[in-house]
Design a protein around this motif. Structure first.
Motif, PDB file in Angstrom:
ATOM      1  N   ASP A 296      18.817  25.020  51.887  1.00 46.03           N
ATOM      2  CA  ASP A 296      17.704  25.477  52.721  1.00 46.03           C
ATOM      3  C   ASP A 296      18.251  25.668  54.141  1.00 46.03           C
ATOM      4  O   ASP A 296      18.731  24.716  54.763  1.00 46.03           O
ATOM      5  N   TYR A 297      18.168  26.881  54.662  1.00 46.47           N
ATOM      6  CA  TYR A 297      18.865  27.164  55.926  1.00 46.47           C
ATOM      7  C   TYR A 297      18.323  26.339  57.097  1.00 46.47           C
ATOM      8  O   TYR A 297      19.068  25.984  58.007  1.00 46.47           O
ATOM      9  N   LYS A 298      17.038  26.011  57.068  1.00 46.84           N
ATOM     10  CA  LYS A 298      16.475  25.207  58.157  1.00 46.84           C
ATOM     11  C   LYS A 298      17.032  23.780  58.124  1.00 46.84           C
ATOM     12  O   LYS A 298      17.373  23.209  59.161  1.00 46.84           O
TER      13      LYS A 298
ATOM     14  N   LEU B  18      19.880  22.942  56.781  1.00 46.52           N
ATOM     15  CA  LEU B  18      21.298  23.060  57.137  1.00 46.52           C
ATOM     16  C   LEU B  18      21.461  23.087  58.653  1.00 46.52           C
ATOM     17  O   LEU B  18      22.321  22.386  59.210  1.00 46.52           O
ATOM     18  N   TYR B  19      20.636  23.857  59.311  1.00 46.86           N
ATOM     19  CA  TYR B  19      20.736  23.960  60.772  1.00 46.86           C
ATOM     20  C   TYR B  19      20.484  22.612  61.443  1.00 46.86           C
ATOM     21  O   TYR B  19      21.238  22.206  62.341  1.00 46.86           O
TER      22      TYR B  19
ATOM     23  N   ILE C 134      29.420  29.912  51.794  1.00 43.57           N
ATOM     24  CA  ILE C 134      28.175  29.990  52.552  1.00 43.57           C
ATOM     25  C   ILE C 134      27.179  30.975  51.941  1.00 43.57           C
ATOM     26  O   ILE C 134      25.964  30.871  52.178  1.00 43.57           O
TER      27      ILE C 134
ATOM     28  N   VAL D 174      23.666  30.059  50.546  1.00 45.89           N
ATOM     29  CA  VAL D 174      22.508  29.688  51.375  1.00 45.89           C
ATOM     30  C   VAL D 174      21.738  30.952  51.768  1.00 45.89           C
ATOM     31  O   VAL D 174      22.232  31.753  52.559  1.00 45.89           O
TER      32      VAL D 174
ATOM     33  N   ALA E  14      19.629  33.420  53.795  1.00 47.37           N
ATOM     34  CA  ALA E  14      19.405  33.544  55.248  1.00 47.37           C
ATOM     35  C   ALA E  14      20.386  32.701  56.075  1.00 47.37           C
ATOM     36  O   ALA E  14      20.089  32.315  57.206  1.00 47.37           O
ATOM     37  N   PHE E  15      21.576  32.440  55.524  1.00 54.48           N
ATOM     38  CA  PHE E  15      22.563  31.623  56.257  1.00 54.48           C
ATOM     39  C   PHE E  15      22.949  32.244  57.589  1.00 54.48           C
ATOM     40  O   PHE E  15      23.359  31.555  58.517  1.00 54.48           O
ATOM     41  N   GLU E  16      22.826  33.580  57.683  1.00 46.05           N
ATOM     42  CA  GLU E  16      23.238  34.244  58.920  1.00 46.05           C
ATOM     43  C   GLU E  16      22.429  33.755  60.129  1.00 46.05           C
ATOM     44  O   GLU E  16      22.919  33.762  61.257  1.00 46.05           O
ATOM     45  N   LYS E  17      21.179  33.287  59.900  1.00 43.95           N
ATOM     46  CA  LYS E  17      20.380  32.747  61.008  1.00 43.95           C
ATOM     47  C   LYS E  17      21.025  31.469  61.553  1.00 43.95           C
ATOM     48  O   LYS E  17      21.047  31.230  62.770  1.00 43.95           O
ATOM     49  N   VAL E  18      21.558  30.645  60.645  1.00 45.70           N
ATOM     50  CA  VAL E  18      22.225  29.403  61.045  1.00 45.70           C
ATOM     51  C   VAL E  18      23.489  29.728  61.844  1.00 45.70           C
ATOM     52  O   VAL E  18      23.718  29.183  62.936  1.00 45.70           O
TER      53      VAL E  18
END
Length: 408
Positions: free
Chosen positions: A67-69, A71-72, A92, A95, A97-101
């Motif tokens: 979950d990218y949130k 992860l961040y 990576i 994940v 939407a990993f690019e947002k992280v």
């Protein structure tokens, strides 16, 4: 653990630069090992353990970080105040939407980011848009012949025969290489790449409607087998479609294109466009495809024909990529040059042949190069030792020595 010194040196050169380091390549080519070795180098250089954050998304203990949130939040909580934090995110692409992280971490001070992925899709779409000009890609390939020989310590002629047979996936160079073990290992790698790629595509289908689903494993394997059988021959989506239809499948060119794209995105196959040498421009029809590893090719194809020429051609193609060239197929008049290798605006024209001792073969390999009127390097690589020399500016070199850098 197999050290990939050339790739390690690239990471070291980019250390602390304000770009995201992206390591790409087929599964099991050594990306995770490379990150581990680089982390060891950082520690040996005085970087403390708490400055290094490493997450491998293939490992179950990190499942909730998919979950990218989450992860961040996990990464943000571990950033070291007042010192550089080195973040490693392995595989990576798992994940969504990993690019947002990555983008959010990139803009923070004192953060150095390294990511790996086994699918080229991760560098398209949103990530490419967000990070244009802010990342450097390190394209990782299986072992070169020089690396393979260094690890196995085989005599070079025997080593080359082995390399042709089993390929250059790093673990094969250090394991007990019985035929059965090699075959079992290659089968596992191949099935993992095929199946995992389908899973990854299914997951991202939800966020990218332009990507049609890859649902038919049997079809994907049929296309992979066909591409492996025509390595070094000009192909098109239409020619692949016609082959499948002639085999009794009802299929559209659009579907074939999607499946070929899946095989290139997962770094099993690489394509080379055709290039008009006289006009210095790319041609849009009939590219060639090369399989990333000869061991995988030997696994995919039934043992029928011994096509040494195409195997040598494939090895040279990937060696040119390793040496930093853009590689194309040359067209001059009605003849073809195996490779046009371009680097920083300069060209090298390369022919590859198993044996040049027959007069007819010698003339056939020489002919296309003699038609080229510019003064760039012209090179023929051959497995024989009897025809080596300089023929009116065309250098004929032994292929094995060239691979090992012994041809200077």
């Amino acid at each position: 653990m197999v050290e990939r010194k050339e790739y390690l040196d690239q990471l070291i050169q980019w250390k602390d630069e304000q770009v995201i380091k992206v390591v790409t390549g087929i599964r099991r080519c050594g990306k995770s090992t490379l990150l581990t070795q680089y982390q060891s180098w950082l520690k040996d250089s005085g970087i403390s353990e708490n400055q290094i954050i490493s997450v491998n998304f293939e490992e179950l203990e990190y499942e909730e970080l998919l979950d990218y949130k989450k992860l961040y939040e996990y990464l943000k909580a571990r950033l070291v105040s007042g010192a550089k934090t080195y973040i490693f995110l392995d595989e990576i692409q798992k994940v969504p939407a990993f690019e947002k992280v990555v983008d959010s971490l990139y803009v923070k001070p004192d953060v150095d980011i390294y990511i790996t992925g086994s699918n080229a899709y991760m560098l398209s779409g949103d990530l490419a848009t967000l990070l244009t000009g802010r990342y450097v890609e390190i394209k990782m390939l299986p072992l070169s012949f020089r690396e393979f020989l260094s690890i196995t310590e085989l005599e070079k002629e025997r080593g080359f025969a082995e390399y042709l047979k089993i390929g250059g996936l790093p673990y094969l160079a250090v394991m007990d290489r019985t035929p059965q073990k090699v075959e079992t290992y290659l089968e596992g790698i191949y099935n993992t790449v095929i199946v995992r790629d389908i899973e990854d595509r299914q997951a991202r289908k939800e966020s990218d409607p332009s990507k049609r689903k890859i649902t038919d494993i049997a079809l994907l394997k049929s296309i992979a087998k066909y591409l492996a059988s025509v390595v070094g021959s000009p192909i098109s989506i239409r020619s692949i479609t016609d082959y499948l239809i002639s085999s009794g499948r009802k299929i559209s060119p659009n579907t074939v294109n999607d499946y070929v794209e899946a095989l290139t995105e997962s770094f099993i196959f690489y394509s080379a466009d055709r290039f008009d040498i006289v006009g210095k421009q790319l041609l849009k029809v009939n590219k060639k495809m090369y399989i990333v590893d000869l061991g995988l090719r030997n696994h995919i194809l039934p043992r029928r024909n011994y096509d040494l020429g195409f195997s040598l051609e494939s090895i040279v193609y990937f060696e040119l990529l390793r040496r930093g060239y853009k590689v194309m197929i040359g067209k001059v008049g009605n003849t073809e040059v195996d490779f046009v290798a371009e680097k920083q605006g300069a060209y090298t024209y390369v022919q590859v042949t198993a044996d040049m001792t027959a007069e007819e073969t010698f003339e056939r390999e020489m002919r296309p190069l003699t038609l080229i009127r510019d003064n760039y390097e012209k090179l023929i690589l051959t497995a024989d030792h009897l025809t080596l020399g300089n023929y009116n500016g065309i250098q004929v070199k032994n292929l094995v020595d060239w691979l090992l850098g012994l041809d200077q």
